[in-house]
Design an enzyme around this catalytic site. Sequence first.
Site, PDB file in Angstrom:
ATOM      1  N   GLU A 149      19.579 -57.649 -33.871  1.00 12.80           N
ATOM      2  CA  GLU A 149      18.351 -58.202 -33.283  1.00 12.80           C
ATOM      3  C   GLU A 149      17.136 -57.553 -33.944  1.00 12.80           C
ATOM      4  OE1 GLU A 149      18.125 -58.789 -29.057  1.00 12.80           O
ATOM      5  OE2 GLU A 149      15.979 -59.257 -29.159  1.00 12.80           O
ATOM      6  N   GLU A 152      13.576 -51.977 -33.660  1.00 10.68           N
ATOM      7  CA  GLU A 152      12.274 -52.128 -33.007  1.00 10.68           C
ATOM      8  C   GLU A 152      11.444 -50.871 -33.275  1.00 10.68           C
ATOM      9  OE1 GLU A 152      10.496 -54.554 -30.981  1.00 10.68           O
ATOM     10  OE2 GLU A 152       9.106 -52.949 -31.488  1.00 10.68           O
ATOM     11  N   ASP A 180       6.130 -61.610 -33.974  1.00 12.08           N
ATOM     12  CA  ASP A 180       4.658 -61.626 -33.984  1.00 12.08           C
ATOM     13  C   ASP A 180       4.203 -62.847 -34.785  1.00 12.08           C
ATOM     14  OD1 ASP A 180       4.409 -59.187 -32.564  1.00 12.08           O
ATOM     15  OD2 ASP A 180       4.863 -58.081 -34.402  1.00 12.08           O
ATOM     16  N   LYS A 231      -3.344 -66.534 -37.949  1.00 12.60           N
ATOM     17  CA  LYS A 231      -4.321 -66.876 -38.990  1.00 12.60           C
ATOM     18  C   LYS A 231      -3.597 -67.163 -40.305  1.00 12.60           C
ATOM     19  CE  LYS A 231      -8.027 -64.104 -37.106  1.00 12.60           C
ATOM     20  NZ  LYS A 231      -8.506 -62.755 -37.004  1.00 12.60           N
ATOM     21  N   ASP A 240       7.123 -69.227 -28.773  1.00 16.80           N
ATOM     22  CA  ASP A 240       6.308 -70.076 -27.885  1.00 16.80           C
ATOM     23  C   ASP A 240       4.982 -70.380 -28.574  1.00 16.80           C
ATOM     24  OD1 ASP A 240       5.556 -67.231 -27.503  1.00 16.80           O
ATOM     25  OD2 ASP A 240       4.039 -68.094 -26.188  1.00 16.80           O
ATOM     26  N   THR A 273      13.935 -63.355 -22.759  1.00 18.21           N
ATOM     27  CA  THR A 273      13.287 -62.102 -23.146  1.00 18.21           C
ATOM     28  C   THR A 273      12.003 -61.940 -22.338  1.00 18.21           C
ATOM     29  OG1 THR A 273      11.792 -62.902 -24.873  1.00 18.21           O
ATOM     30  CG2 THR A 273      14.086 -62.477 -25.523  1.00 18.21           C
ATOM     31  N   GLU A 309       9.277 -64.169 -23.566  1.00 16.86           N
ATOM     32  CA  GLU A 309       9.532 -65.560 -23.182  1.00 16.86           C
ATOM     33  C   GLU A 309       9.103 -65.794 -21.731  1.00 16.86           C
ATOM     34  OE1 GLU A 309      13.651 -66.477 -23.645  1.00 16.86           O
ATOM     35  OE2 GLU A 309      13.456 -68.342 -22.542  1.00 16.86           O
TER      36      GLU A 309
END
Length: 226
Positions: free
Chosen positions: A57, A82, A131, A135, A167, A205, A208
């Site tokens: 992950e 992470e 992320d 832009k 999303d 998550t 989410e």
Amino acid sequence: MNDPTTIRRLYGRRQGHKLRAGQAALVEEWLPRLSVAEAGPLDAATLFGDDRPIEVEIGFGSGEHLAAQAEAAPTHGFIGCEPFLNGVVGALGHVRDRGLGNVRLHMGDALTVLERLPDASVERVYLLHPDPWPKARHAKRRMINHGPLDLIAAKLKPGGEFRLGTDDPTYCRWSMMVMNARRDFDWLAKTPHDFLDRPADWPETRYERKARRQGHEVWYFRYRRR
Ligand SMILES: C[S@@+](CC[C@H](N)C(=O)[O-])C[C@H]1O[C@@H](n2cnc3c(N)ncnc32)[C@H](O)[C@@H]1O
């Protein structure tokens, strides 16, 4: 074009609020036990003691999805990556509280772990709510770019799965465009339900949940490595 494989820089926060004493103790005691080695080749036998299927992950946030998948597949080995310390604390708490013996962590860039795994050795790669870098001039920072995807494709077994959740409408369109250009992945959706409804084996998550609370739509993409 530059992308995360060539830029090699982490942009997000590495730490949020100061850790409470209990959290600091959790990190001190559990992170060294679960961390993947800093250098050298990695494989299932080195990490888990046997030749089990590996799942990775990228950017697990607070680790709830990682922990739920690891609990559901105890014979698989999970590597969570992470860089955000407060997120890592969350994952350590899940591993301890649920008694998970099949999770290893890397507090840092997922790409540096992926590239050390053998080619065609990974069963699944998860990239959930990356992320978005909305832009256009930051598009090179997006994990969905051909450099990271080449790496993911190389490490996945033929038939292995790449899961992407987002999303963010811009990221959704961008991802569909980039993924459509690839000859090494098949999109598994047959009907809109396949990408509009969360699959039963895709735990929610934190991001989410937050997105849903804010009224956002969420898209679930599953791709099979050819
Ligand atoms: C928007 S958050 C989503 C977290 C989680 N997947 C979720 O859905 O709740 C994106 C996460 O990706 C992490 N991240 C960014 N670049 C990364 C990298 N190169 N390797 C691993 N994680 C990364 C960030 O630290 C952040 O926690």
